[in-house]
Write an enzyme that holds these catalytic residues in place. Structure first.
Site, PDB file in Angstrom:
ATOM      1  N   PRO A 128       5.027 -20.278  55.474  1.00 55.65           N
ATOM      2  CG  PRO A 128       2.745 -20.539  55.862  1.00 55.65           C
ATOM      3  CD  PRO A 128       3.888 -21.127  55.103  1.00 55.65           C
ATOM      4  CB  CYS A 129       8.094 -17.317  59.247  1.00 51.76           C
ATOM      5  SG  CYS A 129       7.251 -15.737  59.505  1.00 51.76           S
ATOM      6  CD  GLN A 130       2.613 -16.770  60.101  1.00 57.72           C
ATOM      7  OE1 GLN A 130       3.157 -17.626  59.427  1.00 57.72           O
ATOM      8  NE2 GLN A 130       1.830 -15.842  59.564  1.00 57.72           N
TER       9      GLN A 130
ATOM     10  CG  PHE B 273       9.381 -22.981  62.286  1.00 65.64           C
ATOM     11  CD1 PHE B 273       9.757 -24.145  62.929  1.00 65.64           C
ATOM     12  CD2 PHE B 273       8.556 -23.069  61.182  1.00 65.64           C
ATOM     13  CE1 PHE B 273       9.326 -25.380  62.472  1.00 65.64           C
ATOM     14  CE2 PHE B 273       8.124 -24.306  60.711  1.00 65.64           C
ATOM     15  CZ  PHE B 273       8.506 -25.463  61.362  1.00 65.64           C
ATOM     16  CB  SER B 274       7.829 -16.499  64.349  1.00 68.22           C
ATOM     17  OG  SER B 274       8.076 -15.198  64.819  1.00 68.22           O
TER      18      SER B 274
END
Length: 159
Positions: A79-81, A83-84
Site C-alpha cells: 500500500p502506498c497511502q 508514503f503518498s
C-alpha cells in the site's frame, strides 16, 4: 516458475506475472472490492485469473511455511497511502505500512527474486532513511532487529 503475490489489488501485477509464464502458489488481497474483482474474474474463468489460488485476507496472518523454500518470485504491491503526498505522510508510523510484512515474507520464503511495485512518495527526502532501511533489510534478510529495537537503530547496525 512459482510466485506468491501480496497486496494483489484487483490483480494487475499478478496478471502480468502470469502472462510471463509464472504460476502463482498464492495471490492475497484484503480490500473487499479488489478481492471481489478477482473472485468475479475467477468465477467467469478469465484468462490466468481462473488458476490463481486466491485468498481474501490480511498478509499479517499469512503462514508461508507450506510453500517451501524454492519460490522463484515474491511480488508485492505494498500500500502506498503511508508514503503518498496526497495522504497524511505518516510513513513507517502508519499502521498501513506493509513493508515489514514484505520483509517477513521475503525472509520466510527466501525467493530468488523480489518485485515490489513503486511507491513514489517513498523516494522523497522525507522517507529517504526508511527507504534505505527497507533496501538494507532486503539485502541482509537474516540480520533481524533485536527485541524492541527501533528501526533507526537497526538501520545503523545494517549500515
Amino acid at each position: 516458475m512459482r510466485a506468491i503475490e501480496l497486496f494483489a489489488g484487483a490483480g494487475g501485477l499478478a496478471l502480468g506475472v502470469s502472462r510471463a509464464g509464472v504460476k502463482h502458489d498464492l495471490v492475497i488481497e484484503i480490500e473487499r472490492n479488489a478481492a471481489a474483482t478477482i473472485q468475479e474474474n475467477k468465477r467467469l474463468g478469465v484468462g490466468h485469473v481462473r488458476d490463481w489460488p486466491f485468498e481474501q485476507g490480511d498478509v499479517r496472518g499469512a503462514d508461508y511455511s507450506k510453500y517451501g523454500s524454492d519460490l522463484d518470485l515474491l511480488a508485492a504491491g505494498a500500500p502506498c497511502q503511508p508514503f503518498s503526498i496526497s495522504g497524511k505522510w505518516l510513513g513507517q508510523l502508519d499502521e498501513r505500512n506493509m513493508f515489514p510484512e514484505v520483509l517477513r515474507a521475503m525472509r520466510e520464503l527466501s525467493p530468488r527474486v523480489v518485485l515490489v511495485e513503486n511507491v513514489k512518495g517513498l523516494v522523497s527526502s522525507r522517507f529517504r532513511e526508511y527507504l534505505d532501511y527497507v533496501v538494507l533489510r532486503m539485502r541482509f534478510p537474516d540480520l533481524l532487529p533485536q527485541h524492541n529495537e527501533h528501526w533507526v537503530h537497526h538501520l545503523e547496525r545494517l549500515r
